[in-house]
Design a protein around this motif. Structure first.
Motif, PDB file in Angstrom:
ATOM      1  N   PHE A  93       4.921   4.940 -18.512  1.00  0.00           N
ATOM      2  CA  PHE A  93       3.578   4.593 -18.357  1.00  0.00           C
ATOM      3  C   PHE A  93       2.886   4.685 -17.073  1.00  0.00           C
ATOM      4  O   PHE A  93       2.231   5.406 -16.747  1.00  0.00           O
ATOM      5  CB  PHE A  93       3.009   3.500 -19.206  1.00  0.00           C
ATOM      6  CG  PHE A  93       1.320   3.135 -19.166  1.00  0.00           C
ATOM      7  CD1 PHE A  93       0.616   3.952 -20.399  1.00  0.00           C
ATOM      8  CD2 PHE A  93       0.849   2.823 -18.094  1.00  0.00           C
ATOM      9  CE1 PHE A  93      -0.523   3.734 -20.321  1.00  0.00           C
ATOM     10  CE2 PHE A  93      -0.512   2.674 -18.310  1.00  0.00           C
ATOM     11  CZ  PHE A  93      -1.178   3.217 -19.018  1.00  0.00           C
ATOM     12  N   GLU A  94       3.595   4.044 -16.127  1.00  0.00           N
ATOM     13  CA  GLU A  94       3.312   3.617 -14.904  1.00  0.00           C
ATOM     14  C   GLU A  94       3.644   4.874 -13.792  1.00  0.00           C
ATOM     15  O   GLU A  94       2.934   5.130 -13.164  1.00  0.00           O
ATOM     16  CB  GLU A  94       3.635   2.463 -14.362  1.00  0.00           C
ATOM     17  CG  GLU A  94       3.302   1.059 -14.804  1.00  0.00           C
ATOM     18  CD  GLU A  94       1.972   1.118 -14.535  1.00  0.00           C
ATOM     19  OE1 GLU A  94       1.232   1.356 -13.397  1.00  0.00           O
ATOM     20  OE2 GLU A  94       1.008   0.561 -15.414  1.00  0.00           O
ATOM     21  N   ALA A  97       0.846   7.206 -14.782  1.00  0.00           N
ATOM     22  CA  ALA A  97      -0.505   6.796 -14.259  1.00  0.00           C
ATOM     23  C   ALA A  97      -0.782   6.685 -12.969  1.00  0.00           C
ATOM     24  O   ALA A  97      -1.854   6.721 -12.512  1.00  0.00           O
ATOM     25  CB  ALA A  97      -0.930   5.317 -14.969  1.00  0.00           C
ATOM     26  N   GLU A 107      -9.250   1.787 -16.046  1.00  0.00           N
ATOM     27  CA  GLU A 107      -7.984   1.414 -16.781  1.00  0.00           C
ATOM     28  C   GLU A 107      -8.168   2.201 -18.085  1.00  0.00           C
ATOM     29  O   GLU A 107      -7.220   2.662 -18.709  1.00  0.00           O
ATOM     30  CB  GLU A 107      -7.574   0.023 -16.917  1.00  0.00           C
ATOM     31  CG  GLU A 107      -7.303  -0.574 -15.717  1.00  0.00           C
ATOM     32  CD  GLU A 107      -5.889  -0.254 -15.273  1.00  0.00           C
ATOM     33  OE1 GLU A 107      -5.028   0.241 -16.081  1.00  0.00           O
ATOM     34  OE2 GLU A 107      -5.902   0.284 -14.104  1.00  0.00           O
ATOM     35  N   GLU A 108      -9.469   2.057 -18.719  1.00  0.00           N
ATOM     36  CA  GLU A 108      -9.834   2.860 -20.053  1.00  0.00           C
ATOM     37  C   GLU A 108      -9.476   4.395 -19.841  1.00  0.00           C
ATOM     38  O   GLU A 108      -8.710   4.945 -20.706  1.00  0.00           O
ATOM     39  CB  GLU A 108     -11.104   2.490 -20.430  1.00  0.00           C
ATOM     40  CG  GLU A 108     -11.405   2.940 -21.731  1.00  0.00           C
ATOM     41  CD  GLU A 108     -12.844   2.730 -22.336  1.00  0.00           C
ATOM     42  OE1 GLU A 108     -13.066   3.436 -23.370  1.00  0.00           O
ATOM     43  OE2 GLU A 108     -13.405   2.227 -21.695  1.00  0.00           O
ATOM     44  N   LYS A 111      -5.470   4.984 -19.379  1.00  0.00           N
ATOM     45  CA  LYS A 111      -4.626   4.743 -20.618  1.00  0.00           C
ATOM     46  C   LYS A 111      -4.855   6.081 -21.447  1.00  0.00           C
ATOM     47  O   LYS A 111      -4.087   6.621 -22.229  1.00  0.00           O
ATOM     48  CB  LYS A 111      -5.044   3.369 -21.338  1.00  0.00           C
ATOM     49  CG  LYS A 111      -4.291   3.086 -22.650  1.00  0.00           C
ATOM     50  CD  LYS A 111      -4.887   1.640 -23.071  1.00  0.00           C
ATOM     51  CE  LYS A 111      -3.785   1.525 -24.272  1.00  0.00           C
ATOM     52  NZ  LYS A 111      -4.136   0.079 -25.056  1.00  0.00           N
ATOM     53  N   LYS A 112      -6.335   6.338 -21.944  1.00  0.00           N
ATOM     54  CA  LYS A 112      -6.455   7.487 -22.611  1.00  0.00           C
ATOM     55  C   LYS A 112      -5.590   8.726 -22.092  1.00  0.00           C
ATOM     56  O   LYS A 112      -5.141   9.639 -22.976  1.00  0.00           O
ATOM     57  CB  LYS A 112      -8.124   7.719 -22.595  1.00  0.00           C
ATOM     58  CG  LYS A 112      -8.533   8.941 -23.365  1.00  0.00           C
ATOM     59  CD  LYS A 112     -10.044   9.106 -23.289  1.00  0.00           C
ATOM     60  CE  LYS A 112     -10.669  10.365 -23.643  1.00  0.00           C
ATOM     61  NZ  LYS A 112     -10.168  11.552 -22.992  1.00  0.00           N
ATOM     62  N   VAL A 114      -3.119   9.157 -20.318  1.00  0.00           N
ATOM     63  CA  VAL A 114      -1.638   9.047 -20.277  1.00  0.00           C
ATOM     64  C   VAL A 114      -1.220   9.463 -21.573  1.00  0.00           C
ATOM     65  O   VAL A 114      -0.094   9.804 -21.998  1.00  0.00           O
ATOM     66  CB  VAL A 114      -1.310   7.675 -19.689  1.00  0.00           C
ATOM     67  CG1 VAL A 114       0.476   7.429 -20.132  1.00  0.00           C
ATOM     68  CG2 VAL A 114      -1.416   7.422 -18.149  1.00  0.00           C
ATOM     69  N   TYR A 115      -1.951   8.503 -22.557  1.00  0.00           N
ATOM     70  CA  TYR A 115      -1.397   8.743 -24.058  1.00  0.00           C
ATOM     71  C   TYR A 115      -1.674   9.897 -24.452  1.00  0.00           C
ATOM     72  O   TYR A 115      -0.931  10.703 -25.510  1.00  0.00           O
ATOM     73  CB  TYR A 115      -2.093   7.779 -24.734  1.00  0.00           C
ATOM     74  CG  TYR A 115      -1.216   6.288 -24.894  1.00  0.00           C
ATOM     75  CD1 TYR A 115      -0.082   6.127 -25.721  1.00  0.00           C
ATOM     76  CD2 TYR A 115      -1.380   5.347 -24.015  1.00  0.00           C
ATOM     77  CE1 TYR A 115       0.482   4.999 -25.827  1.00  0.00           C
ATOM     78  CE2 TYR A 115      -0.514   4.033 -23.984  1.00  0.00           C
ATOM     79  CZ  TYR A 115       0.242   3.800 -24.858  1.00  0.00           C
ATOM     80  OH  TYR A 115       0.935   2.775 -24.836  1.00  0.00           O
ATOM     81  N   THR A 124       5.634   9.598 -26.117  1.00  0.00           N
ATOM     82  CA  THR A 124       4.992   8.261 -26.514  1.00  0.00           C
ATOM     83  C   THR A 124       6.141   7.178 -26.493  1.00  0.00           C
ATOM     84  O   THR A 124       6.005   5.961 -26.144  1.00  0.00           O
ATOM     85  CB  THR A 124       3.872   8.276 -27.320  1.00  0.00           C
ATOM     86  OG1 THR A 124       4.690   8.602 -28.726  1.00  0.00           O
ATOM     87  CG2 THR A 124       2.725   9.218 -27.155  1.00  0.00           C
ATOM     88  N   HIS A 128       7.361   2.422 -22.588  1.00  0.00           N
ATOM     89  CA  HIS A 128       7.336   1.362 -21.936  1.00  0.00           C
ATOM     90  C   HIS A 128       8.805   1.223 -21.516  1.00  0.00           C
ATOM     91  O   HIS A 128       9.226  -0.009 -20.912  1.00  0.00           O
ATOM     92  CB  HIS A 128       7.572   0.477 -23.232  1.00  0.00           C
ATOM     93  CG  HIS A 128       8.334   0.748 -24.163  1.00  0.00           C
ATOM     94  ND1 HIS A 128       8.497   1.792 -25.161  1.00  0.00           N
ATOM     95  CD2 HIS A 128       9.547  -0.001 -24.635  1.00  0.00           C
ATOM     96  CE1 HIS A 128       9.679   1.850 -25.820  1.00  0.00           C
ATOM     97  NE2 HIS A 128      10.391   0.977 -25.684  1.00  0.00           N
TER      98      HIS A 128
END
Length: 359
Positions: A93-94, A97, A107-108, A111-112, A114-115, A124, A128
């Motif tokens: 993720f990082e 991002a 941040e919103e 996240k949107k 990246v996913y 996906t 983590h």
């Protein structure tokens, strides 16, 4: 007007001309594959397009606007190198991002995005996790996700699959092609493997010794190589090249190979009269038989190499080694006498001095 135009680009580093008058165009939504062996100038060309290094001469245009002197961060391009810089101490993720955080997005929104890109690339489940737990394909997909998450105008890929094993590389090449088709990406993809270039590229530019020797579709390049250098580079297994002599009279070309003469009626007029030539024929274009036929050549099986579905056989004909591919069902033994033949129309003839295509 082409989406991206590279016009007369040359690059000299020290005493070496790495690129020599390269001109190419890329249409919007197209993948242009740059194929060439190591040292041919592929990475240098991509770095010039990205704005990481300046050309010694020539210009780069995007939508008709000269961007040759535009800084890299203002071009809106993304580039993935042979060894992509995925940060080992950060999660998937990082890693993805990171470029969005540099743009100070919320941040919103981060996240949107990246996913969205992770779901598109099927990763996906590793967002983590850290890179030490990734497979080779997952590692490359995280690098690709980080490049795509910023919605680049052009994606530049510098041999991104080179360090993967053969099976994963083949799978990833097809997957990349399908992804590009689905997203309508505009991309330049460099590779040392001509077969990979033919798989991925809508068009392929063959770059040899810093020059674009030929640019076109896979079938055209394979069927009509511009010169012997291109022929030798794209032919896998390696093409057979033998010396011969050609004489043209009355619209007919007579090819003399050792003691055998082949005739071909010319479809187009030529000013060529006679001289030494180099003749190329690929292993797949030669047939073998245990019985002689008209214009067949007798030889001796020297080496048998198994390549899976095909067998590569080296046959010595009058001290000339000729490589032939046959089906794995054809059992040939080293030392046995065999006969080879081929269609004269499939012989590709090149000038012995310039190596340019003649017929």
């Amino acid at each position: 007007m082409a989406f991206l135009e590279i016009v007369g680009v040359s690059k000299r580093i020290g005493e070496r001309d790495v690129l020599k008058d390269v001109s190419l165009s890329v249409g919007k939504g197209e993948i242009l594959a740059i194929a060439g062996p190591p040292g041919s100038g592929k990475t240098t060309l991509l770095k010039i397009v990205a704005g990481l290094i300046p050309p010694s001469s020539g210009r780069v245009y995007l939508n008709g606007v000269d961007i040759t002197d535009t800084p890299p961060h203002q071009r809106g391009f993304s580039m993935i190198f042979e060894v992509p810089p995925v940060y080992p101490d950060r999660t998937g993720f990082e890693n993805i991002a990171f470029p969005l955080r540099l743009r100070r997005l919320s941040e919103e929104e981060i996240k949107k995005r990246v996913y969205e890109v992770a779901e598109l690339l099927g990763i996906t489940h590793i967002l983590h996790r850290k890179p030490s737990t990734y497979s080779g394909g997952e590692y490359q997909r995280v690098a690709l996700a980080r490049a795509l998450v910023v919605n680049p105008a052009i994606l530049l890929l510098d041999e991104p699959l080179k360090n993967l094993d053969a099976k994963i590389r083949e799978h990833m090449a097809i997957w990349l092609k399908q992804l590009q088709s689905r997203l309508g990406l505009t991309a330049i993809y460099s590779t040392h493997d001509p077969l990979e270039a033919f798989t991925i590229g809508n068009r392929v530019a063959v770059l040899l010794n810093g020059r674009v020797k030929q640019c076109g579709g896979a079938i055209d390049i394979l069927s009509n190589p511009a010169d012997l250098d291109v022929d030798e580079y794209v032919s896998i297994p390696a093409t057979n090249v033998v010396k011969g002599f050609m004489r043209v009279e009355g619209g007919v070309a007579r090819l003399y190979i050792d003691r055998v003469v082949f005739e071909r009626v010319l479809k187009e007029p030529t000013s060529y009269v006679e001289g030494e030539v180099l003749i190329s024929i690929r292993p797949s274009e030669i047939t073998v038989s245990r019985a002689p036929s008209k214009n067949s050549l007798q030889g001796r099986v020297e080496v048998v190499q198994y390549l899976g579905a095909l067998t590569l056989v080296t046959i010595v004909v009058d001290s000339i080694a000729v490589r032939v591919t046959v089906s794995k069902e054809v059992q040939l033994n080293e030392g046995e006498t065999i006969y080879i033949s081929f269609d004269p129309e499939k012989l590709r003839v090149y000038d012995a001095s310039s190596r340019k295509r003649l017929l």
